[in-house]
Design an enzyme around this catalytic site. Structure first.
Site, PDB file in Angstrom:
ATOM      1  N   ARG A   1       0.821  -1.209   0.000  1.00  0.00           N
ATOM      2  CA  ARG A   1       0.000   0.000   0.000  1.00  0.00           C
ATOM      3  C   ARG A   1       0.857   1.262   0.000  1.00  0.00           C
ATOM      4  O   ARG A   1       1.916   1.282   0.631  1.00  0.00           O
ATOM      5  CB  ARG A   1      -0.887   0.025   1.225  1.00  0.00           C
ATOM      6  CG  ARG A   1      -1.976  -1.016   1.129  1.00  0.00           C
ATOM      7  CD  ARG A   1      -2.837  -1.007   2.345  1.00  0.00           C
ATOM      8  NE  ARG A   1      -3.961  -1.887   2.096  1.00  0.00           N
ATOM      9  CZ  ARG A   1      -5.219  -1.478   2.097  1.00  0.00           C
ATOM     10  NH1 ARG A   1      -5.512  -0.219   2.348  1.00  0.00           N
ATOM     11  NH2 ARG A   1      -6.178  -2.341   1.845  1.00  0.00           N
TER      12      ARG A   1
ATOM     13  N   GLN B   1      -0.256 -13.044  10.389  1.00  0.00           N
ATOM     14  CA  GLN B   1      -0.759 -12.899   9.030  1.00  0.00           C
ATOM     15  C   GLN B   1       0.446 -12.692   8.135  1.00  0.00           C
ATOM     16  O   GLN B   1       1.541 -12.429   8.621  1.00  0.00           O
ATOM     17  CB  GLN B   1      -1.709 -11.709   8.949  1.00  0.00           C
ATOM     18  CG  GLN B   1      -1.040 -10.405   9.378  1.00  0.00           C
ATOM     19  CD  GLN B   1      -2.036  -9.289   9.597  1.00  0.00           C
ATOM     20  OE1 GLN B   1      -3.209  -9.536   9.836  1.00  0.00           O
ATOM     21  NE2 GLN B   1      -1.561  -8.058   9.493  1.00  0.00           N
TER      22      GLN B   1
ATOM     23  N   ASP C   1      -2.813  -6.705   0.509  1.00  0.00           N
ATOM     24  CA  ASP C   1      -1.411  -6.918   0.907  1.00  0.00           C
ATOM     25  C   ASP C   1      -1.277  -7.952   2.024  1.00  0.00           C
ATOM     26  O   ASP C   1      -0.193  -8.187   2.528  1.00  0.00           O
ATOM     27  CB  ASP C   1      -0.758  -5.585   1.321  1.00  0.00           C
ATOM     28  CG  ASP C   1      -1.515  -4.872   2.439  1.00  0.00           C
ATOM     29  OD1 ASP C   1      -2.706  -5.216   2.661  1.00  0.00           O
ATOM     30  OD2 ASP C   1      -0.930  -3.985   3.087  1.00  0.00           O
TER      31      ASP C   1
ATOM     32  N   ASP D   1      -1.759  -8.840  17.662  1.00  0.00           N
ATOM     33  CA  ASP D   1      -2.617  -8.121  16.733  1.00  0.00           C
ATOM     34  C   ASP D   1      -3.912  -8.906  16.464  1.00  0.00           C
ATOM     35  O   ASP D   1      -3.865 -10.102  16.152  1.00  0.00           O
ATOM     36  CB  ASP D   1      -1.824  -7.942  15.429  1.00  0.00           C
ATOM     37  CG  ASP D   1      -2.466  -6.980  14.466  1.00  0.00           C
ATOM     38  OD1 ASP D   1      -2.375  -5.762  14.695  1.00  0.00           O
ATOM     39  OD2 ASP D   1      -3.072  -7.455  13.482  1.00  0.00           O
ATOM     40  N   ASN D   2      -5.023  -8.238  16.621  1.00  0.00           N
ATOM     41  CA  ASN D   2      -6.327  -8.819  16.246  1.00  0.00           C
ATOM     42  C   ASN D   2      -6.564 -10.261  16.701  1.00  0.00           C
ATOM     43  O   ASN D   2      -6.929 -11.113  15.881  1.00  0.00           O
ATOM     44  CB  ASN D   2      -6.473  -8.778  14.718  1.00  0.00           C
ATOM     45  CG  ASN D   2      -7.015  -7.442  14.252  1.00  0.00           C
ATOM     46  OD1 ASN D   2      -7.782  -6.792  14.956  1.00  0.00           O
ATOM     47  ND2 ASN D   2      -6.616  -7.035  13.058  1.00  0.00           N
TER      48      ASN D   2
ATOM     49  N   GLU E   1      -4.789  -7.105  21.384  1.00  0.00           N
ATOM     50  CA  GLU E   1      -5.259  -5.928  20.660  1.00  0.00           C
ATOM     51  C   GLU E   1      -6.591  -6.272  20.015  1.00  0.00           C
ATOM     52  O   GLU E   1      -6.674  -6.534  18.824  1.00  0.00           O
ATOM     53  CB  GLU E   1      -4.238  -5.488  19.600  1.00  0.00           C
ATOM     54  CG  GLU E   1      -4.585  -4.151  18.961  1.00  0.00           C
ATOM     55  CD  GLU E   1      -5.075  -4.259  17.519  1.00  0.00           C
ATOM     56  OE1 GLU E   1      -5.384  -3.220  16.940  1.00  0.00           O
ATOM     57  OE2 GLU E   1      -5.151  -5.389  16.964  1.00  0.00           O
TER      58      GLU E   1
ATOM     59  N   LYS F   1       1.648   4.425   9.143  1.00  0.00           N
ATOM     60  CA  LYS F   1       1.522   3.027   8.748  1.00  0.00           C
ATOM     61  C   LYS F   1       2.073   2.802   7.337  1.00  0.00           C
ATOM     62  O   LYS F   1       2.484   1.700   7.002  1.00  0.00           O
ATOM     63  CB  LYS F   1       0.038   2.596   8.781  1.00  0.00           C
ATOM     64  CG  LYS F   1      -0.516   2.450  10.183  1.00  0.00           C
ATOM     65  CD  LYS F   1      -1.926   1.835  10.193  1.00  0.00           C
ATOM     66  CE  LYS F   1      -2.967   2.839   9.745  1.00  0.00           C
ATOM     67  NZ  LYS F   1      -4.351   2.312   9.904  1.00  0.00           N
ATOM     68  N   TYR F   2       2.050   3.867   6.525  1.00  0.00           N
ATOM     69  CA  TYR F   2       2.424   3.696   5.120  1.00  0.00           C
ATOM     70  C   TYR F   2       3.632   4.532   4.706  1.00  0.00           C
ATOM     71  O   TYR F   2       3.983   4.551   3.558  1.00  0.00           O
ATOM     72  CB  TYR F   2       1.229   4.033   4.214  1.00  0.00           C
ATOM     73  CG  TYR F   2      -0.032   3.336   4.652  1.00  0.00           C
ATOM     74  CD1 TYR F   2      -0.164   1.952   4.452  1.00  0.00           C
ATOM     75  CD2 TYR F   2      -1.054   4.036   5.275  1.00  0.00           C
ATOM     76  CE1 TYR F   2      -1.314   1.290   4.872  1.00  0.00           C
ATOM     77  CE2 TYR F   2      -2.210   3.379   5.688  1.00  0.00           C
ATOM     78  CZ  TYR F   2      -2.326   2.017   5.497  1.00  0.00           C
ATOM     79  OH  TYR F   2      -3.449   1.372   5.914  1.00  0.00           O
TER      80      TYR F   2
END
Lengths: 643, 643
Positions: free
Chosen positions: A247, A307, A342, A378-379, A407, A518-519
């Site tokens: 991204r 992930q 992504d 994460d998640n 999180e 983040k990007y």
């Protein structure tokens, strides 16, 4: 003997989670208050105790319970060592006290107590068997004299402290019953929980625009972070970042040359979850950073996001770990109507479940072996509960001190379930609780039984995903009071870097930062005008000065007479502090507080001094009514303790 | 297939008693509302239902549960047959709805849904297997057309009611889970519970002073008792009465010639618990009385007191059933500092436990075989819980309709335990709850969860042991309003005879009647001046007119603006009634009530008529504010329903 065998009922034992299947949590040194309904038929005299032990010990310890009226019994024990304690409740008939009470009543009513006394002698012979020589001798002496009728008032003799002590200590526990369940409490060392978190992107710690910062740059940041009083740096993922569908700026699907990609799109040909993004440095650089941080009293937390980017080595090596679409392609992460091109999620129910799960476990173990003991996960709510229950237990078995932060911003009961199945800490809704009543309602909920027994929130003021409207619109004053609330309402609080600079450029209608880190790589002036580093430092300082800040719970919200003010007392054992905070970022407001009796350890309110732990300002008071004006930035919040 | 196997958690299922070990209670025809926390990780779509069945049936029935927000699910089922029902909660992933929701979102976001549609077709083929020919055909037709791309809008086709119905009805229940426990509810027929009790000493039903009344005299009383609207006569013990240490007038230890003794000192040479005191008549007389009563719609309840006079045949035949003192004598009943020299308690833990327990069981069976189905059990809290659990189950197995009333005035949790281990009904503290706030507090407690699930009180205005100070001091007006409260707050209420005559001669400082009927034969003028028989009759009449009075619970106390007034709405399904009662026996007081929205079935309060079911008086109202003055005797209480 003559007494009916009583059947003692032990019911409604608390604290208990999921019928005893889950552990409650405590910080080492805290007490566990246990209550139960305990009763028998008729007029039996019941005694009760808590039986408890650390799992590593063979012997049970005991703590007396007391009847509180209405057949409710209470007692407590302290968890001093880290690890799991087991506890249960035991009760028995105290036939000696029953006999003694009865005979005293007969005597007072003028009845002939001779036969009752004889029965008592038999009872003592049957039920009381001291082991100590001197106790045996004392008791024998008593019994002989009783039998020979030598005492003028036999009941007085039996009630003499020495004799009474020997008898009650050695009396048989008739009708002894144990609560049917053994309950557990997990004790965690305070140092693992009482922490101020600083979240940062290592690549943004450099000084040159568009050039990735490195662990060396991170090392250079340490004095600044330590000065603010943070003792835990949480790094966003440090692994190689995927190329495919990377991204671009502001999450755009179009990626420009030089865009570094989201660190959560983990893995490329340079490696995956056990590798380090070469732009940040080498493993040795990383370990040096971890080591240097420790010198500043700072631990490092890593981000574990299970992930993969499409370029992660797992995709080639273990295609069976991913889910496929009908056309054979791997299914992207999705949350309809969004797809994340992504990121590939893992299939936790792959036919090679054993292979996948063990590999994921090996990621935790890999970093734990490098000295990392805090993982922000994460998640977790998008992965199965039983996976977490398994992997957290596995990792803790090898590294018992490991702290896991969930999180999960999802439905409350799912968050609570995660904290019951092994996560030490959890993200919370704090970020979105802005009004007086919202704050009170939320903390009352999470500090209510049984949630308070297991749910330990880390209060983040912001995250790379969450720049709230309040912060975006109101700027610096909001940054100040939100930090105040976070730092004083939980032992664990944190900011995402940039907060200290009151960065609040966001995208309207979303909670995204504009030009989100983040990007892209960010370079900041860490001493820019308007920063609140001094204030944060005073908050973290105040936290260390008073024990109320290193424990969860025990928050009492006070009436303030003004919805713009939040006032709360927090206590722990003999310590207490009164927090006042103005949540209106635009105007000064005045708090009108009636201090409850004996609060702040003040026995009488004739004249006393309170000190604000943030500014060291001292104020003199007379009476329990406190009226203080708070301003949007200066003195937006006060931490008042008795001097 | 492509969906992750979800792990669905079912927690916090209610109603539940003691982790599911005890049964909740319902009256036949009532519903059981079941709630549970049900959730899974991630975004899975969960469905849930209650599974339930009568214990006599093989097949489970199902009742859909609905999500109420915050992962709480609710549903209900009705218990129509008497006996035990079993219920649990089941949940599964609704993968069809998940797929349908997702594809709709993709479509709306403008994504290419072709692959999702193909996956859907595969899903339907895998998960949906109708059995009905026409459904198979319809589904096949759909799938063919989908595969051939014949539909302009395939989602519309799938959402067509016919197709949608076939699919959802026949879809596989993925990840199906059942709550780990099977819970139980005991359903009791309304006729066994909805009753007005009339307690009397048969020996006092005669007409000649100092001559024992007989069952024939009891028969003569039936029209009078039936006229008052009572449908259950509870007889104090009818067995031969002990001679040894018989008590005289007012419980004196000195017994005069002719004193009949306490009926609870059971047994003499004429027999014990299965015999009839010859003074009252023969077994045939008794059975005739029972039979004649039935003709008046009145059932007979017996008093079961498991204790013996020193002259009871058991004492000679089974000396081992009694506890002994050190001198070898049998231990009297005692409650220090009192001893009851006319009563021996039984030793429920005798070495001949089997013999004793079976004999006691045979007493229940003996009278049940004679047609008695209601037993008032004397002082059950002085006997072991496990004894009651055993004997009640044993008797119910042979006579399932038997009703047991626990006469336990003891600590609340002991009373609740008795009602959980098999007693149908219980005495209560109602008798001592006189003030407005006491009444509200007590009924809020017993109507709160989980007590309301099992504790069914019989509200007695008085008993031979309890003439409250309120009744003794305040007389007739107190008799009126206490009867009103008792009759309107529980399906089961009762008086001890003499109450209808407002008998209130008591011994000051105690709750004993002066010249208590417990120790002598009474002859009364059943139509004496000042009697409240007409009022009692109107109360019992009102109870039959509105369904709210035949169910427990559902009482809402209203603010009255006056502590002398108690106001409460009671509801059951579509029925409701508003009770207003003046609890001041000396003065008139005015109630100020705001009727809650839609109460009494009134949708708008423009203009409506309420009728007092006691007097048939009608009143016209406008608006939801009700202001009514109530007097000490006339119109002390009103039962208002909408006309």
């Amino acid at each position: 003997m003559i007494f009916v065998i009583s059947r003692i009922i032990i019911e409604n034992v608390k604290p208990i989670l999921n019928d005893g299947e889950k552990s409650i949590k405590r910080i080492c040194g805290e007490t566990v208050r246990v209550s139960a309904d305990i009763f028998s038929h008729g007029h039996e005299t019941v005694k009760a105790r808590i039986a408890y032990k650390h799992e590593s010990r063979d012997e049970w310890r005991h703590s007396e319970m007391k009847g509180m009226g209405n057949d409710t019994w209470e007692g407590s024990f302290t968890v001093s060592m880290k690890g799991t304690y087991i506890y249960t409740v035991e009760a028995w008939s105290d036939t000696f006290t029953l006999w003694l009470n009865n005979i005293a009543k007969w005597k007072e009513a003028g009845e002939n107590i001779a036969p009752d006394l004889l029965e008592g002698i038999l009872l003592i012979r049957e039920k009381c068997h001291p082991r100590a020589e001197n106790e045996i001798a004392e008791l024998e002496k008593l019994l002989e004299k009783l039998e020979n009728g030598e005492f003028k008032d036999p009941l007085d003799e039996i009630s003499r402290p020495l004799i009474y002590g020997i008898i009650t200590k050695n009396w048989a526990k008739d009708d002894f019953v144990s609560y049917e369940k053994e309950l557990t409490v997990e004790a965690v060392e305070k140092a693992r929980i009482f922490r101020s978190w600083y979240e940062m992107f290592p690549r943004s710690q450099g000084t040159k625009p568009n050039v990735s910062g490195t662990f060396r740059d991170c090392i250079n940041r340490l004095p600044d972070i330590a000065d603010m009083g943070f003792d835990l740096i949480y790094l966003t993922p440090i692994h190689p970042i995927g190329i495919t569908n990377r991204r671009g700026k502001n999450g755009s699907k179009k990626c420009e040359k030089g865009d570094p990609g989201s660190p959560w799109a983990i893995g490329n040909e340079k490696g995956g979850h056990k590798s380090i993004n070469p732009d940040l440095g080498t493993m040795d650089d990383f370990l040096e950073f971890v080591n240097k941080a420790r010198g500043f009293g700072i631990d490092i937390a890593m981000d574990i996001a299970f992930q993969c980017s499409p370029d992660h080595p797992y995709v080639k090596e273990h295609p069976e770990w991913f889910r496929r679409r009908i056309d054979g392609s791997i299914r992207y992460a999705e949350n309809p109507p969004k797809r994340y091109y992504d990121i590939y999620p893992l299939d936790f129910d792959t036919r090679d479940k054993e292979g996948l799960w063990n590999e994921l476990k090996s990621i935790f173990i890999f970093w734990a072996e490098k000295g990392i003991r805090v993982f922000r996960v994460d998640n977790p709510h998008t992965k199965p509960f039983d996976f977490w229950e398994w992997i957290l237990k596995e990792v803790k078995r090898e590294f018992p001190d490991t702290v896991f932060l969930a999180e999960a911003f999802t439905r409350p009961k799912v968050m609570y379930e995660l904290s019951k199945i092994g996560f030490t800490l959890s993200y919370s809704y704090f970020t979105w609780r802005n009004f007086n009543y919202e704050i009170m309602e939320y903390f009352r909920e999470i500090e209510s039984y049984p949630i308070s027994e297991h749910f330990w929130p880390v209060l983040f003021t912001n995250t790379p995903d969450i720049l709230t409207e309040n912060l975006r619109v109101n700027g610096r004053p909001a940054f100040i009071y939100r930090a105040f609330l976070a730092a004083t309402l939980s032992p664990s609080w944190g900011i995402y870097s940039g907060y200290e600079l009151c960065e609040n450029a966001g995208i309207e209608g979303t909670e995204e930062y504009l030009n989100s880190e983040k990007y892209e790589i960010k370079v900041r002036d860490w001493n820019s005008t308007g920063n609140i580093k001094g204030f944060i430092s005073s908050l973290n300082g105040a936290r260390r000065e008073n024990p109320v800040f290193s424990h969860f719970g025990n928050t009492t919200f006070l009436e303030t007479g003004n919805p713009n003010i939040v006032a709360y007392l927090r206590t722990y054992e003999d310590s207490s502090a009164l927090m006042l905070v103005n949540i209106n970022p635009r105007e000064a407001h005045t708090a009108y507080i009636d201090l409850p009796p004996e609060s702040l350890g003040i026995r009488n309110f004739d004249s006393y001094i309170l000190e604000d732990l943030l500014t060291k300002e001292r104020m003199y008071f007379h009476g329990n009514k406190i009226i203080i004006t708070l301003y949007p930035e200066k003195r937006a919040g006060m931490v008042l303790v008795r001097v």
